[in-house]
Every structure is written in structure tokens, then in C-alpha cells.
Design a protein around this motif. Sequence first.
Motif, PDB file in Angstrom:
ATOM      1  N   UNK A 163       0.863  -1.179   0.000  1.00 23.70           N
ATOM      2  CA  UNK A 163       0.000   0.000   0.000  1.00 23.70           C
ATOM      3  C   UNK A 163       0.903   1.232   0.000  1.00 23.70           C
ATOM      4  N   UNK A 164       0.678   2.090  -0.983  1.00 21.24           N
ATOM      5  CA  UNK A 164       1.576   3.224  -1.161  1.00 21.24           C
ATOM      6  C   UNK A 164       2.673   2.940  -2.163  1.00 21.24           C
ATOM      7  N   UNK A 165       2.585   1.797  -2.831  1.00 24.34           N
ATOM      8  CA  UNK A 165       3.607   1.411  -3.805  1.00 24.34           C
ATOM      9  C   UNK A 165       3.220   1.789  -5.225  1.00 24.34           C
ATOM     10  N   UNK A 166       4.091   1.411  -6.156  1.00 29.39           N
ATOM     11  CA  UNK A 166       3.870   1.694  -7.582  1.00 29.39           C
ATOM     12  C   UNK A 166       4.060   0.405  -8.374  1.00 29.39           C
ATOM     13  N   UNK A 167       3.250   0.230  -9.401  1.00 29.68           N
ATOM     14  CA  UNK A 167       3.327  -0.983 -10.213  1.00 29.68           C
ATOM     15  C   UNK A 167       2.984  -0.659 -11.659  1.00 29.68           C
ATOM     16  N   UNK A 168       3.538  -1.462 -12.559  1.00 31.46           N
ATOM     17  CA  UNK A 168       3.224  -1.345 -13.980  1.00 31.46           C
ATOM     18  C   UNK A 168       2.713  -2.691 -14.477  1.00 31.46           C
ATOM     19  N   UNK A 169       1.727  -2.632 -15.378  1.00 32.44           N
ATOM     20  CA  UNK A 169       1.155  -3.853 -15.972  1.00 32.44           C
ATOM     21  C   UNK A 169       1.325  -3.753 -17.483  1.00 32.44           C
ATOM     22  N   UNK A 173      -2.353  18.236   9.722  1.00 30.26           N
ATOM     23  CA  UNK A 173      -3.343  18.245  10.800  1.00 30.26           C
ATOM     24  C   UNK A 173      -2.727  17.766  12.095  1.00 30.26           C
ATOM     25  N   UNK A 174      -3.480  17.887  13.172  1.00 32.93           N
ATOM     26  CA  UNK A 174      -2.954  17.572  14.502  1.00 32.93           C
ATOM     27  C   UNK A 174      -3.277  16.158  14.968  1.00 32.93           C
ATOM     28  N   UNK A 175      -4.039  15.381  14.196  1.00 33.55           N
ATOM     29  CA  UNK A 175      -4.441  14.048  14.674  1.00 33.55           C
ATOM     30  C   UNK A 175      -3.561  12.925  14.149  1.00 33.55           C
ATOM     31  N   UNK A 176      -2.472  13.255  13.450  1.00 32.46           N
ATOM     32  CA  UNK A 176      -1.467  12.268  13.006  1.00 32.46           C
ATOM     33  C   UNK A 176      -2.072  11.101  12.232  1.00 32.46           C
ATOM     34  N   UNK A 177      -3.048  11.357  11.367  1.00 33.46           N
ATOM     35  CA  UNK A 177      -3.620  10.280  10.570  1.00 33.46           C
ATOM     36  C   UNK A 177      -2.715   9.979   9.380  1.00 33.46           C
ATOM     37  N   UNK A 178      -2.759   8.722   8.929  1.00 32.78           N
ATOM     38  CA  UNK A 178      -1.959   8.287   7.788  1.00 32.78           C
ATOM     39  C   UNK A 178      -2.867   7.899   6.632  1.00 32.78           C
ATOM     40  N   UNK A 179      -2.410   8.199   5.432  1.00 31.94           N
ATOM     41  CA  UNK A 179      -3.118   7.793   4.235  1.00 31.94           C
ATOM     42  C   UNK A 179      -2.122   7.290   3.209  1.00 31.94           C
ATOM     43  N   UNK A 185      -5.487  12.546   2.030  1.00 30.22           N
ATOM     44  CA  UNK A 185      -5.344  13.515   3.115  1.00 30.22           C
ATOM     45  C   UNK A 185      -6.391  13.327   4.212  1.00 30.22           C
ATOM     46  N   UNK A 186      -7.479  12.616   3.911  1.00 30.15           N
ATOM     47  CA  UNK A 186      -8.470  12.296   4.945  1.00 30.15           C
ATOM     48  C   UNK A 186      -8.041  11.094   5.784  1.00 30.15           C
ATOM     49  N   UNK A 187      -6.954  10.428   5.360  1.00 30.54           N
ATOM     50  CA  UNK A 187      -6.490   9.242   6.072  1.00 30.54           C
ATOM     51  C   UNK A 187      -6.926   7.943   5.437  1.00 30.54           C
TER      52      UNK A 187
END
Length: 588
Positions: free
Chosen positions: A223-229, A375-381, A318-320
Motif C-alpha cells: 500500500x503506497x507502492x507503484x506498479x506497472x502492468x 493536521x494535529x491528529x497524526x492520521x496516515x493515508x 489527506x483524509x487518512x
Amino acid sequence: MSGTITKVSGPLVVATGLADANVSDVVRVGSQRLIGEILQMKGDSASIQVYEETSGLGPGAAVETTGTPLSVELGPGLLTNIYDGIQRPLTEIRDATGDTIARGVEVPSLNRKKIWEFTAAVKAGDVVKSGDVLGTVQETAAILHKIMVPVGVSGVVQSISGGKYTVDETVAVVKDDKGNEHQVTMMQRWPVRVARPYKHKYMPSRPMNSGQRVIDTLFPIAKGGTAAVPGPFGSGKTVVQHQLAKWSDVDIVVYIGCGERGNEMTDVLMEFPELKDPRSGESLMQRTVLIANTSDMPVAAREASIYTGITIAEYFRDMGYDVAVLADSTSRWAEALREMSGRLEEMPGEEGYPAYLASRLAQYYERAGVVECLGTDSRQGSITAIGAVSPPGGDTSEPVSQSTMRIVKVFWGLDSSLAYARHFPAINWLTSYSLYVDTLKDWYDSQFPGFMALRDKAMAILQEEESLNEIVKLVGRDSLSAADQMTLETAKMLREDFLQQNAFMDEDAYSSYDKQFRLLGLILRYDELCREAMNKGAGLDGLFAIPARERIGRAKMILPGKYESEYAEIEEQMQQQIRKLTAGGEDQ
């Protein structure tokens, strides 16, 4: 400010009298107000790529600048929608103009009349920063839309109230430290060629479960990676993209149909509303944004569609949320770059593509990743970027494939010979690779101890099969040793009973990690028991003919919730039947 057209060359228009305009500014061209974007400035002369059909446009027509770069509208109403390459809502345009879209139609990207229920998450007097969540809107049954403080705004909340609002109505007022008051609506605008900011970028460490065994087991993507097909015509690129869109364990899917055939986009539109999201039970469209810029639509807008899609993905990131961006295909996008570059009379690079092809591809793929949001809630996306590549004649030595392979970390090489043999997904296990295997090893070891050892063993058997097949072609299978014949049989089982999947069978279209782990373990356990039996004198013919062998071949079709007990039963039956053969061999 307005200027005058002096030249029209397909989607490229040259206009003078625009001395105060800037590169990337959006312009309106001609009496029909066609939308375009400035590519080059030379004095007061601007080269403009027009995102609509330019037939009938000629010298002397007026060009009007808007003074703003090409931007997208971000807010409630994005999900379930289908846009063209420059974020015009195709459904609403059809309702306004009919099935044939007229040129110059101006329809807002987000519906200004629809009422949304806004629930405040902060109160008056609270201090907020860029990226903080002011409130939420239940956009669809599957996704809670978070209304964030716009980038560049921070201060004290002067007023905020929940209730029913349209996207352009003020829901909160924030006063900054200079005393300026900012009216915050549920909608933001963001230029598509500028990446949205974040606090920190992390190394991807969790796999994206696609439900496709050849991907999740042999060539995983993080998750957060890159791929080619990449693959030739007819090898199943679009089917792989569809499967990833349907089954990947991400929160949001942004599907970009960039330059491919219109009927493929129609398939998506017909299928996705009917498909049930395996996590929420709702329609898959409720977490999907579709961007359609098919091969019969203006070529210049293909280039914009990629950036439109990745910007929408960044907004949800950005919403997480975990977001997957599927571009089908980046080759058509590169062809649009080549056409515009040729009309601009730029110096061509390899095979006529512009010299900046690699850097443009990198700019796109580099916007993927796992980030800590503002933001201040340290969420990750996260954004996972997967691009199909359509090299002419399946030749992956061409510039788009080579430039993409230098950037991405996963390469799923499609093989037309596998597709013609009805082996889907037609991903060739000998040419594909994933550079995330070592990165994800800790996750696999913690969740499924022994998974990576099974994967490595399966890969070794499949690679050994390739070299044995060369010998078989020369001297025949019967001349091989019993151990080598066992390798060929196990490799056949891996190919047919594990790697091959049927997208039209509900039982087989998706496989969880647990099912993949157990099924692979079952096949390799058969291999292990057979080799032990062979050492004790059991014959190959008997080992290959045991009833449990046939049950293993059908094991992938067992429904979720039942496979655990049935796999244990098959293994027990397999051990008993091989033990009998072994006893018979020892008696002889």
C-alpha cells in the motif's frame, strides 16, 4: 485579458496579445469558449492545448484567460461520479445536452444544488491548522467524507455549525493570527499539476491484498507502492485492472480510462454498480471515482486526466484513506504528450516521444506513497499507483515501458501466450518481479509464519520447470528422473490449481491471504509427501493418480468459511493414500 488566434493545428492553438498570461493558465477559446491550457509563452504569443475538438476554429477568434491554472474541485459529490479528463461531470452534461456532448459546455464539477448533512467536529474558539478536520459528511454508505481546513489556513474558529449545506456555502469561519477571516466551505480547489502537501512520507510496509494469487503470493505490491502492468494487445491488462479495482483492500478507487477503448469504460460503468463491495456490502461505485477520456475523446485531455485522477486521490489520502489509482493506460497518455510535443515543434527523443517523457512519468508515480497527513491528529493515508502500459507489438524495450520500469517497483509482465492458453491472470512468473518482497517480509512473517518460505519454494519449482522443459523438448519426459518428473507435476499444479483464477466464478475471483497460504501449503505438502514416498519405493503413476490429487485441483473453488476444514480433510486423506502406496512399495 483576451488575445487573438493566429494559428490552429489540431488541438494546438497559437494566440497573440496575451503578454500578462502565465504558463499553465486556463483559457477560453473562440465563441464557443472551448477550454484550453497554456503550454508555452514567447513574448505575448501563447501556445495553447485545447481540451475539446477545434474543428471550425480559425485565426482571428478571441482567446480569454482566466488567470488560474487547471484545477479540480474537491468536496462531497466526487464519489460515484464519472468525469472526463478535465473533471467535467459526464452524467450531468448528458442530462443537459443529450447523449452527444456539445463543445464549450460549462457545468460545475461538483453539484451546487445538492444538499449535504454537515456534522461539526470542532467548536467556536478551537485552534485549527491546515488539514485539521472541521466536520464530516456521510457522502456514501461506505465513505465518511472529512471536511478539512484548506492548505494555508490556520487560526481560531470564529463560528461553525452543523446542518444542511451545499458545497459552496460557508460552514465555518477561521480567523488567522493577522486578523483575517477565512470563509471555509465544503469545497476546495487545487491545481492538478501541484502535489498536495503532507507532513512526512514513510516506506510502505503493508501489502495491498488484491485477491489475485499470482500477485499477492509471488509479486506483492505494498500500500503506497507503484506498479506497472505491461503487455501486448489482448493479454488482459484491462481485466487485471478491473480485478484490482473490484477486490483490492483499499478505501477508495480512482479509475482513469486514459485513451483506451470506450467499450472497456462501458464495462466498468455497467459492472461496478452491480458489484458488491466485499467489506461494506454496498455497491462498489460508492467508493469509486471514474475518469473517462477514451480513445475517441480529445487527445489533449488525456494528458490532463492522469493529473486530475492523482489529485483527487491525494485529496482522499489527506483524509487518512488508502487509495488506489488505476491508469489504463499510460502509453496512450504518452502518445498524447508525443502528439502535442510534435505540434509544438520540440526536439523529439527516442521514437518521437518528447525528451521529458521519463521525468513526466516520474512526476506522476512519485505522488504515490504512504504519508502522515497535515493536521494535529497524526492520521496516515496512502496512494497506490498502478499503470497499464500498452507497448506496440508487446515490445517492452520501447521508451514508455523502459521509463516506467525504471520508476516503479513492481512489474507484472503479461504474456499473450498465457492469455491465448486461457490462463488468467496472464502474468508471466518468469519475467515479473516485485521489489517489495523484502520490505513486506516482516508483515508476512508476523501474520502468516512460513508464508515466505512457501513462496520461495514455489518460485524455485516454477523456475526449475522452465529449464526442465528445454530438456523435455529434446529427449522427452520419460527420460527424466522421477524427482524431475515430480517437479514438473508440482509446477503444473502450481500453474493450474494455484496461479490460474476464474474472474467469472465467485468462489475463485477473490482469494484471501489465509486461503492462498493454505492452498499453496496443500500443494507443496503433496510435493513433499510424494518425494518421501518415492524414496521408499512408491511409483509415480500411483502417486499422481490418488483421489486426493483430484480434490487438490478443485480446492481453489471451495467457498470462504469452508476451505479451512476441507483443506485439513484433503491433507489427511492425502497422507493416508500416500502412506498406503508407500507401504505397498516397501513390500515389493
